[in-house]
Write a protein that holds these residues in place. Structure first.
Motif, PDB file in Angstrom:
ATOM      1  N   GLU A 234       0.830  -1.200   0.000  1.00  0.00           N
ATOM      2  CA  GLU A 234       0.000   0.000   0.000  1.00  0.00           C
ATOM      3  C   GLU A 234       0.865   1.251   0.000  1.00  0.00           C
ATOM      4  N   LEU A 235       1.927   1.241   0.758  1.00  0.00           N
ATOM      5  CA  LEU A 235       2.830   2.383   0.798  1.00  0.00           C
ATOM      6  C   LEU A 235       3.470   2.611  -0.570  1.00  0.00           C
ATOM      7  N   ALA A 236       3.901   1.534  -1.209  1.00  0.00           N
ATOM      8  CA  ALA A 236       4.512   1.651  -2.544  1.00  0.00           C
ATOM      9  C   ALA A 236       3.514   2.205  -3.553  1.00  0.00           C
ATOM     10  N   ARG A 237       2.284   1.725  -3.486  1.00  0.00           N
ATOM     11  CA  ARG A 237       1.257   2.205  -4.430  1.00  0.00           C
ATOM     12  C   ARG A 237       1.005   3.690  -4.259  1.00  0.00           C
ATOM     13  N   ARG A 238       0.871   4.129  -3.022  1.00  0.00           N
ATOM     14  CA  ARG A 238       0.572   5.538  -2.773  1.00  0.00           C
ATOM     15  C   ARG A 238       1.758   6.429  -3.144  1.00  0.00           C
ATOM     16  N   LEU A 239       2.968   5.953  -2.939  1.00  0.00           N
ATOM     17  CA  LEU A 239       4.142   6.731  -3.333  1.00  0.00           C
ATOM     18  C   LEU A 239       4.212   6.892  -4.843  1.00  0.00           C
ATOM     19  N   ALA A 240       3.823   5.856  -5.559  1.00  0.00           N
ATOM     20  CA  ALA A 240       3.842   5.933  -7.016  1.00  0.00           C
ATOM     21  C   ALA A 240       2.732   6.812  -7.563  1.00  0.00           C
ATOM     22  N   ASP A 241       1.664   6.985  -6.794  1.00  0.00           N
ATOM     23  CA  ASP A 241       0.493   7.720  -7.268  1.00  0.00           C
ATOM     24  C   ASP A 241       0.581   9.222  -7.037  1.00  0.00           C
TER      25      ASP A 241
ATOM     26  N   ASP B 257       5.732   0.259 -18.473  1.00  0.00           N
ATOM     27  CA  ASP B 257       6.345   1.244 -17.582  1.00  0.00           C
ATOM     28  C   ASP B 257       5.337   2.258 -17.055  1.00  0.00           C
ATOM     29  N   HIS B 258       4.159   2.319 -17.677  1.00  0.00           N
ATOM     30  CA  HIS B 258       3.128   3.281 -17.279  1.00  0.00           C
ATOM     31  C   HIS B 258       1.770   2.582 -17.253  1.00  0.00           C
TER      32      HIS B 258
ATOM     33  N   PRO C 271      -0.452  -4.101  -9.043  1.00  0.00           N
ATOM     34  CA  PRO C 271       0.633  -4.153  -8.048  1.00  0.00           C
ATOM     35  C   PRO C 271       1.761  -3.195  -8.414  1.00  0.00           C
ATOM     36  N   GLN C 272       2.277  -2.521  -7.396  1.00  0.00           N
ATOM     37  CA  GLN C 272       3.393  -1.613  -7.624  1.00  0.00           C
ATOM     38  C   GLN C 272       4.688  -2.408  -7.732  1.00  0.00           C
ATOM     39  N   ARG C 273       5.589  -1.942  -8.556  1.00  0.00           N
ATOM     40  CA  ARG C 273       6.919  -2.540  -8.685  1.00  0.00           C
ATOM     41  C   ARG C 273       7.877  -1.437  -9.112  1.00  0.00           C
ATOM     42  N   ALA C 274       9.140  -1.716  -8.976  1.00  0.00           N
ATOM     43  CA  ALA C 274      10.155  -0.717  -9.312  1.00  0.00           C
ATOM     44  C   ALA C 274      10.024  -0.294 -10.773  1.00  0.00           C
ATOM     45  N   GLY C 275      10.026   1.005 -11.002  1.00  0.00           N
ATOM     46  CA  GLY C 275       9.985   1.543 -12.353  1.00  0.00           C
ATOM     47  C   GLY C 275       8.600   1.782 -12.922  1.00  0.00           C
ATOM     48  N   LEU C 276       7.560   1.305 -12.250  1.00  0.00           N
ATOM     49  CA  LEU C 276       6.200   1.490 -12.768  1.00  0.00           C
ATOM     50  C   LEU C 276       5.682   2.863 -12.368  1.00  0.00           C
ATOM     51  N   GLN C 277       5.260   3.626 -13.352  1.00  0.00           N
ATOM     52  CA  GLN C 277       4.662   4.939 -13.092  1.00  0.00           C
ATOM     53  C   GLN C 277       3.153   4.835 -13.275  1.00  0.00           C
ATOM     54  N   ARG C 278       2.422   5.386 -12.322  1.00  0.00           N
ATOM     55  CA  ARG C 278       0.971   5.256 -12.299  1.00  0.00           C
ATOM     56  C   ARG C 278       0.347   6.619 -12.577  1.00  0.00           C
TER      57      ARG C 278
END
Length: 510
Positions: A172-179, A296-297, A309-316
């Motif tokens: 959840e933290l990773a998802r919100r950081l990417a968003d 990547d997006h 799911p969030q992962r390294a390099g994925l931009q949302r």
């Protein structure tokens, strides 16, 4: 002679700022100097940081109330566990302070930072503000001190700032950081390794800055990459500045333009449109899962983007509802620049989803070079039908009751045509907060041509938490109970209900 009643005292929640005594506001200093009682929280076996910050302002003879936590690590033998121990503690503290207030004393509760921002004062406020006159004096937050320490702009113009507790689950933290554009992460200490991993998954680790004891004498800051997890105290913050920089004014290329120019040499511009299915991850097809692992997006309506799911390099790139064409153009622009992009929809993207919006936007000649590929997903009507048997066993039609993109008169015409043709009918988007009468209107139209005993299935949140299914009849359908989370299936004249409550429509139904 009867003594005059005592006028209750006044309660003040006073913010002291992040630690530097010079950041205490003038009002806070005045109230502390005039207080009859000063209360502060402190940890197990530790002195109060709030008291250390403001002690030089305490008036002579002031009554001090040290509100000492019974536990700080979550480990306790209290019968109610950590939550129970803390609830009892706050009740005891409130009772101690109420005694002073009832005696007419002025009580000042001092708190680091701002009293209502992740602070302990709020628990006293909840218990006492309804009984006694109360005033809250804001303080400079640790966020302001941390960003000042690193001297880095946090957000600008229309950037979005998100403040996150490091205690969130890592995904959840990773998802919100990417968003988000800029972020602040608080409550570190033992959570630091998890937070660092989440930053890496979100692609934000390189820019993240660690600030320890902001504004205090012991203040230090350094890149998160260089931090020893064993040295991280609770009083630390991570600052993640927005990646939005105004490079255009100095002639530097944006990230999309730079990476896109390299990527475009490697493969033709392509945009994927994928359906995530109507609910649980197990309904996402392997083809879609594989595609999402390669891009990547991810672009889409926020609830659907959040399912990826969030992962390294994925931009949302999450957006609100009703902006489908803008969302589609953004995705096409990214793809045209050579980026690997997926547009996500719930259910199947081609059934009242983003596929049509992307094709509409792609009619602009500037996107002529972008190849579009649609990957199918399970539809909501398939999921509802499977839950209740086989109501789609014969010919059926699917309609949306939303009149946002087409007039209600056309919807009425199509409802009558489907009714007269005696087709099973699936209804998407039956109601919303602004559309409250259309289910009842559709019900009346259908009853002009269908028996009141026609089978009706109401599926709500199928595949998700709170799923419910109801098999009723057209006459008994409660239109007022239908909302946007529902999908309706209106049976044909031949649709039947088994003794076990399942429904099916014979293949020979006419």
């Amino acid at each position: 002679m009867t003594p005059a009643p005592v006028t209750p005292g006044r309660l003040y929640g006073v913010g002291l700022g992040p630690g530097d005594p010079e950041l205490i506001t003038l009002k806070a200093a005045r109230l502390i100097a005039e207080a009859d009682v000063i209360a502060y929280h402190s940890g197990v076996g530790k002195s109060s940081i709030a008291r250390r910050i403001a002690a030089h302002l305490f008036p002579a003879g002031v009554i001090e109330e040290d509100l000492r936590y019974p536990v700080t690590t979550g480990l306790t033998d209290h019968s109610g566990g950590y939550a129970g121990a803390m609830a009892d503690f706050y009740e005891e503290c409130a009772a101690r302070l109420a005694t002073h207030l009832e005696a007419g004393r002025c009580v000042v509760i001092i708190a680091e930072g701002d009293p209502l921002f992740y602070g302990s004062y709020m628990y006293m406020h909840d218990r006492l503000s309804g009984r006694f006159p109360t005033e809250v004096v804001p303080g400079v937050t640790s966020i302001a001190a941390a960003t000042a320490a690193v001297a880095s702009p946090l957000v600008r113009q229309t950037d979005v700032l998100t403040i996150l507790p490091g205690t969130l689950p890592e995904p959840e933290l990773a998802r919100r950081l990417a968003d988000t554009d800029g972020a602040i992460i608080m409550k570190l200490g033992r959570t630091f390794p998890t937070v660092r991993s989440a930053l890496e998954q979100a692609g934000r680790l390189d820019d993240a800055l660690y600030v320890e004891r902001a504004s205090m004498e012991e203040e230090r800051w350094l890149p998160v990459r260089d931090v020893d997890p064993a040295t991280v105290p609770y009083f630390s913050i991570i600052v993640v500045p927005s990646a939005t920089l105004d490079h255009a004014s100095v002639g530097e290329p944006s990230v999309v333009e730079e990476t896109g120019s390299e990527a475009s040499r490697d493969h033709a511009a392509e945009l994927l449109i994928v359906g995530l299915g109507p609910g649980p991850d197990k309904w996402i097809t392997p083809e879609v899962s594989h595609a999402l692992a390669e891009v990547d997006h991810v672009v889409g309506y926020a609830p659907y983007v959040n399912r990826v799911p969030q992962r390294a390099g994925l931009q949302r790139h999450a957006t609100g509802n009703t902006v489908e064409i803008d969302r589609a153009r953004h995705a096409l622009e990214l793809a045209r620049a050579g980026e690997k992009v997926a547009v996500v929809s719930g259910g199947d993207a081609g059934v009242f989803g983003m596929a049509a919006a992307v094709f509409e936007a792609s009619e602009d000649p500037e996107f002529a070079e972008v190849q579009i590929r649609v990957l199918p997903g399970m539809t909501a009507i398939q999921a509802v039908a499977a839950r209740v048997g086989a109501p789609l066993g014969s010919d059926f039609a699917v309609m949306s009751l939303s009149d946002r993109l087409k007039p209600w008169g056309l919807i009425e015409k199509r409802l009558r045509a489907v009714s007269e043709a005696d087709l099973v009918l699936g209804i998407y988007n039956p109601a919303s907060r602004s559309r409250t009468t259309q289910v009842a209107d559709a019900q009346a139209i259908l009853l002009e041509h269908r028996s009141p005993d026609t089978v009706v299935i109401v599926g709500r949140d199928v595949g998700r938490e709170g799923e419910s299914l109801e098999v009723t009849t057209l006459a008994k359908l409660d239109a007022s109970a239908i909302d946007m989370k529902c999908l309706l299936i209106i049976g044909a004249s031949g649709t039947r209900v088994t003794g076990a409550g399942l429904t099916w429509t014979p293949r020979s139904s006419s």
